[in-house]
Design a protein around this motif. Sequence first.
Motif, PDB file in Angstrom:
ATOM      1  N   LYS A 158     -13.018 -22.192  -0.806  1.00  9.86           N
ATOM      2  CA  LYS A 158     -13.346 -23.289   0.116  1.00  9.86           C
ATOM      3  C   LYS A 158     -12.950 -22.972   1.554  1.00  9.86           C
ATOM      4  CE  LYS A 158     -13.029 -28.236   0.669  1.00  9.86           C
ATOM      5  NZ  LYS A 158     -12.699 -29.506   0.081  1.00  9.86           N
ATOM      6  N   ALA A 159     -11.811 -22.349   1.738  1.00  4.56           N
ATOM      7  CA  ALA A 159     -11.339 -22.023   3.088  1.00  4.56           C
ATOM      8  C   ALA A 159     -12.231 -20.986   3.776  1.00  4.56           C
ATOM      9  CB  ALA A 159      -9.898 -21.514   3.026  1.00  4.56           C
ATOM     10  N   GLU A 160     -12.941 -20.174   3.008  1.00  3.24           N
ATOM     11  CA  GLU A 160     -13.780 -19.111   3.577  1.00  3.24           C
ATOM     12  C   GLU A 160     -15.225 -19.543   3.814  1.00  3.24           C
ATOM     13  OE1 GLU A 160     -11.330 -15.492   1.362  1.00  3.24           O
ATOM     14  OE2 GLU A 160     -13.051 -16.410   0.373  1.00  3.24           O
ATOM     15  N   THR A 161     -15.564 -20.778   3.424  1.00  2.00           N
ATOM     16  CA  THR A 161     -16.945 -21.246   3.515  1.00  2.00           C
ATOM     17  C   THR A 161     -17.477 -21.201   4.940  1.00  2.00           C
ATOM     18  OG1 THR A 161     -16.677 -22.628   1.568  1.00  2.00           O
ATOM     19  CG2 THR A 161     -18.493 -23.180   3.026  1.00  2.00           C
ATOM     20  N   ARG A 162     -16.701 -21.672   5.929  1.00  2.00           N
ATOM     21  CA  ARG A 162     -17.178 -21.656   7.319  1.00  2.00           C
ATOM     22  C   ARG A 162     -17.402 -20.231   7.809  1.00  2.00           C
ATOM     23  NH1 ARG A 162     -13.853 -24.568  11.472  1.00  2.00           N
ATOM     24  NH2 ARG A 162     -15.610 -23.986  12.743  1.00  2.00           N
ATOM     25  N   LYS A 209     -20.837 -10.120  17.150  1.00  6.12           N
ATOM     26  CA  LYS A 209     -21.234 -11.528  17.297  1.00  6.12           C
ATOM     27  C   LYS A 209     -20.285 -12.408  16.491  1.00  6.12           C
ATOM     28  CE  LYS A 209     -25.542 -12.214  17.384  1.00  6.12           C
ATOM     29  NZ  LYS A 209     -26.570 -11.489  16.730  1.00  6.12           N
ATOM     30  N   LEU A 210     -20.013 -12.004  15.258  1.00  4.55           N
ATOM     31  CA  LEU A 210     -19.138 -12.806  14.411  1.00  4.55           C
ATOM     32  C   LEU A 210     -17.708 -12.824  14.955  1.00  4.55           C
ATOM     33  CD1 LEU A 210     -19.337 -14.565  11.911  1.00  4.55           C
ATOM     34  CD2 LEU A 210     -18.555 -12.616  10.576  1.00  4.55           C
ATOM     35  N   TRP A 211     -17.253 -11.731  15.540  1.00  8.31           N
ATOM     36  CA  TRP A 211     -15.926 -11.688  16.168  1.00  8.31           C
ATOM     37  C   TRP A 211     -15.837 -12.753  17.266  1.00  8.31           C
ATOM     38  CZ3 TRP A 211     -11.158  -9.810  15.624  1.00  8.31           C
ATOM     39  CH2 TRP A 211     -10.312  -9.794  16.738  1.00  8.31           C
ATOM     40  N   CYS A 212     -16.864 -12.822  18.095  1.00 10.53           N
ATOM     41  CA  CYS A 212     -16.898 -13.823  19.172  1.00 10.53           C
ATOM     42  C   CYS A 212     -16.925 -15.226  18.590  1.00 10.53           C
ATOM     43  CB  CYS A 212     -18.102 -13.603  20.084  1.00 10.53           C
ATOM     44  SG  CYS A 212     -18.004 -12.075  21.031  1.00 10.53           S
ATOM     45  N   TRP A 213     -17.773 -15.451  17.587  1.00 10.24           N
ATOM     46  CA  TRP A 213     -17.855 -16.771  16.968  1.00 10.24           C
ATOM     47  C   TRP A 213     -16.544 -17.129  16.299  1.00 10.24           C
ATOM     48  CZ3 TRP A 213     -23.234 -16.837  14.081  1.00 10.24           C
ATOM     49  CH2 TRP A 213     -24.255 -16.801  15.036  1.00 10.24           C
ATOM     50  N   PHE A 229     -15.024 -20.568  17.483  1.00  4.87           N
ATOM     51  CA  PHE A 229     -15.047 -21.667  16.525  1.00  4.87           C
ATOM     52  C   PHE A 229     -13.859 -21.671  15.569  1.00  4.87           C
ATOM     53  CE2 PHE A 229     -19.587 -20.879  17.532  1.00  4.87           C
ATOM     54  CZ  PHE A 229     -19.810 -22.053  18.226  1.00  4.87           C
ATOM     55  N   LYS A 230     -12.919 -20.742  15.792  1.00  7.03           N
ATOM     56  CA  LYS A 230     -11.715 -20.652  14.966  1.00  7.03           C
ATOM     57  C   LYS A 230     -12.057 -20.593  13.472  1.00  7.03           C
ATOM     58  CE  LYS A 230      -8.826 -22.903  18.431  1.00  7.03           C
ATOM     59  NZ  LYS A 230      -9.465 -22.214  19.473  1.00  7.03           N
ATOM     60  N   LEU A 231     -12.969 -19.681  13.140  1.00  4.43           N
ATOM     61  CA  LEU A 231     -13.365 -19.494  11.747  1.00  4.43           C
ATOM     62  C   LEU A 231     -12.209 -18.911  10.957  1.00  4.43           C
ATOM     63  CD1 LEU A 231     -16.919 -17.929  12.252  1.00  4.43           C
ATOM     64  CD2 LEU A 231     -16.353 -20.304  11.729  1.00  4.43           C
ATOM     65  N   GLU A 232     -12.038 -19.373   9.728  1.00  6.42           N
ATOM     66  CA  GLU A 232     -11.016 -18.829   8.841  1.00  6.42           C
ATOM     67  C   GLU A 232     -11.363 -17.395   8.491  1.00  6.42           C
ATOM     68  OE1 GLU A 232      -8.058 -19.760   7.299  1.00  6.42           O
ATOM     69  OE2 GLU A 232      -8.102 -21.423   8.709  1.00  6.42           O
ATOM     70  N   ALA A 233     -10.591 -16.479   8.975  1.00  2.00           N
ATOM     71  CA  ALA A 233     -10.762 -15.059   8.671  1.00  2.00           C
ATOM     72  C   ALA A 233      -9.465 -14.378   9.057  1.00  2.00           C
ATOM     73  CB  ALA A 233     -11.938 -14.474   9.449  1.00  2.00           C
ATOM     74  N   PRO A 234      -9.233 -13.220   8.503  1.00  2.00           N
ATOM     75  CA  PRO A 234      -7.999 -12.513   8.858  1.00  2.00           C
ATOM     76  C   PRO A 234      -7.904 -12.322  10.371  1.00  2.00           C
ATOM     77  CG  PRO A 234      -9.194 -11.361   7.132  1.00  2.00           C
ATOM     78  CD  PRO A 234     -10.078 -12.464   7.616  1.00  2.00           C
ATOM     79  N   VAL A 235      -6.715 -12.526  10.907  1.00  2.00           N
ATOM     80  CA  VAL A 235      -6.504 -12.295  12.328  1.00  2.00           C
ATOM     81  C   VAL A 235      -6.191 -10.810  12.490  1.00  2.00           C
ATOM     82  CG1 VAL A 235      -5.130 -12.875  14.354  1.00  2.00           C
ATOM     83  CG2 VAL A 235      -5.636 -14.627  12.630  1.00  2.00           C
ATOM     84  N   LEU A 236      -7.156 -10.104  12.986  1.00  2.00           N
ATOM     85  CA  LEU A 236      -7.042  -8.662  13.160  1.00  2.00           C
ATOM     86  C   LEU A 236      -7.403  -8.323  14.587  1.00  2.00           C
ATOM     87  CD1 LEU A 236      -9.178  -7.692  10.053  1.00  2.00           C
ATOM     88  CD2 LEU A 236      -6.694  -7.608  10.167  1.00  2.00           C
ATOM     89  N   ASP A 237      -6.971  -7.161  15.037  1.00  2.00           N
ATOM     90  CA  ASP A 237      -7.466  -6.723  16.334  1.00  2.00           C
ATOM     91  C   ASP A 237      -8.912  -6.280  16.162  1.00  2.00           C
ATOM     92  OD1 ASP A 237      -7.699  -3.786  15.873  1.00  2.00           O
ATOM     93  OD2 ASP A 237      -5.516  -3.895  15.673  1.00  2.00           O
ATOM     94  N   LEU A 238      -9.609  -6.159  17.271  1.00  2.00           N
ATOM     95  CA  LEU A 238     -11.035  -5.883  17.226  1.00  2.00           C
ATOM     96  C   LEU A 238     -11.347  -4.572  16.503  1.00  2.00           C
ATOM     97  CD1 LEU A 238     -13.910  -6.634  17.979  1.00  2.00           C
ATOM     98  CD2 LEU A 238     -13.544  -5.550  20.195  1.00  2.00           C
ATOM     99  N   LEU A 245     -12.676  -2.250   9.131  1.00  2.00           N
ATOM    100  CA  LEU A 245     -12.133  -2.657   7.836  1.00  2.00           C
ATOM    101  C   LEU A 245     -13.224  -3.057   6.856  1.00  2.00           C
ATOM    102  CD1 LEU A 245      -9.354  -3.197   6.483  1.00  2.00           C
ATOM    103  CD2 LEU A 245      -9.599  -5.546   7.205  1.00  2.00           C
ATOM    104  N   GLU A 246     -13.048  -2.734   5.591  1.00  2.00           N
ATOM    105  CA  GLU A 246     -13.912  -3.235   4.523  1.00  2.00           C
ATOM    106  C   GLU A 246     -13.054  -4.055   3.576  1.00  2.00           C
ATOM    107  OE1 GLU A 246     -16.670  -0.722   2.608  1.00  2.00           O
ATOM    108  OE2 GLU A 246     -17.629  -0.170   4.483  1.00  2.00           O
ATOM    109  N   GLY A 247     -13.655  -5.049   2.983  1.00  2.00           N
ATOM    110  CA  GLY A 247     -12.933  -5.921   2.055  1.00  2.00           C
ATOM    111  C   GLY A 247     -12.081  -6.945   2.765  1.00  2.00           C
ATOM    112  N   ILE A 248     -12.551  -7.490   3.897  1.00  2.00           N
ATOM    113  CA  ILE A 248     -11.696  -8.376   4.684  1.00  2.00           C
ATOM    114  C   ILE A 248     -11.372  -9.687   3.968  1.00  2.00           C
ATOM    115  CG2 ILE A 248     -12.399  -7.441   6.907  1.00  2.00           C
ATOM    116  CD1 ILE A 248     -14.055  -9.965   7.353  1.00  2.00           C
ATOM    117  N   LEU A 249     -12.173 -10.082   2.996  1.00  2.00           N
ATOM    118  CA  LEU A 249     -11.877 -11.318   2.268  1.00  2.00           C
ATOM    119  C   LEU A 249     -11.301 -11.044   0.891  1.00  2.00           C
ATOM    120  CD1 LEU A 249     -14.925 -13.624   3.144  1.00  2.00           C
ATOM    121  CD2 LEU A 249     -12.716 -13.451   4.281  1.00  2.00           C
ATOM    122  N   SER A 250     -11.109  -9.797   0.542  1.00  2.00           N
ATOM    123  CA  SER A 250     -10.581  -9.479  -0.789  1.00  2.00           C
ATOM    124  C   SER A 250      -9.104  -9.795  -0.864  1.00  2.00           C
ATOM    125  CB  SER A 250     -10.752  -7.988  -1.105  1.00  2.00           C
ATOM    126  OG  SER A 250     -12.060  -7.598  -0.988  1.00  2.00           O
TER     127      SER A 250
END
Length: 146
Positions: free
Chosen positions: A75-79, A118-122, A126-135, A141-146
């Motif tokens: 649910k947290a990753e839906t956005r 584009k997704l990095w900017c968004w 929009f403060k999308l739930e995703a790992p906070v990583l440097d650019l 990175l692969e597997g960022i949601l694993s």
Amino acid sequence: MATCDNLVRRHVLNTSPETDCIFCHSQMEDLEHILFLCEKTGEIWNAFLRWIGKSSALHHNAKEHFLAFIGLGNKAETRFLTGLWISIVWSIWKERNNCIFKQGVWNKDKLVLEIKMKLWCWKMIFKLEAPVLDLQAWLSLEGILS
């Protein structure tokens, strides 16, 4: 959308090699083909499935494809997944228009990079739930949601 199959159906275009998919040239362009079935755009979807660390057989219908894609996360990753799906679809459509109207050339790696940027900017806006990583980590990175 003004895909070739729609333009042929409305008698704006005649069926010809110019109505074939601009990416693979294997069949008439329609929305499902250009976004989900084309072997070239399939490479984009597979690259992003690897990027988020998921695997799936996705639908060919836009609504079902979207629901299956956002259903890959919790649910947290839906956005985040919604933003990613929109970014991929929008970028594929823009690339299709670039190839048709500006004689652009398909470049999978360039398109994947553009989508990630584009997704990095968004993500930041929009403060999308995703790992906070440097650019740099975000791009490689692969597997960022694993």
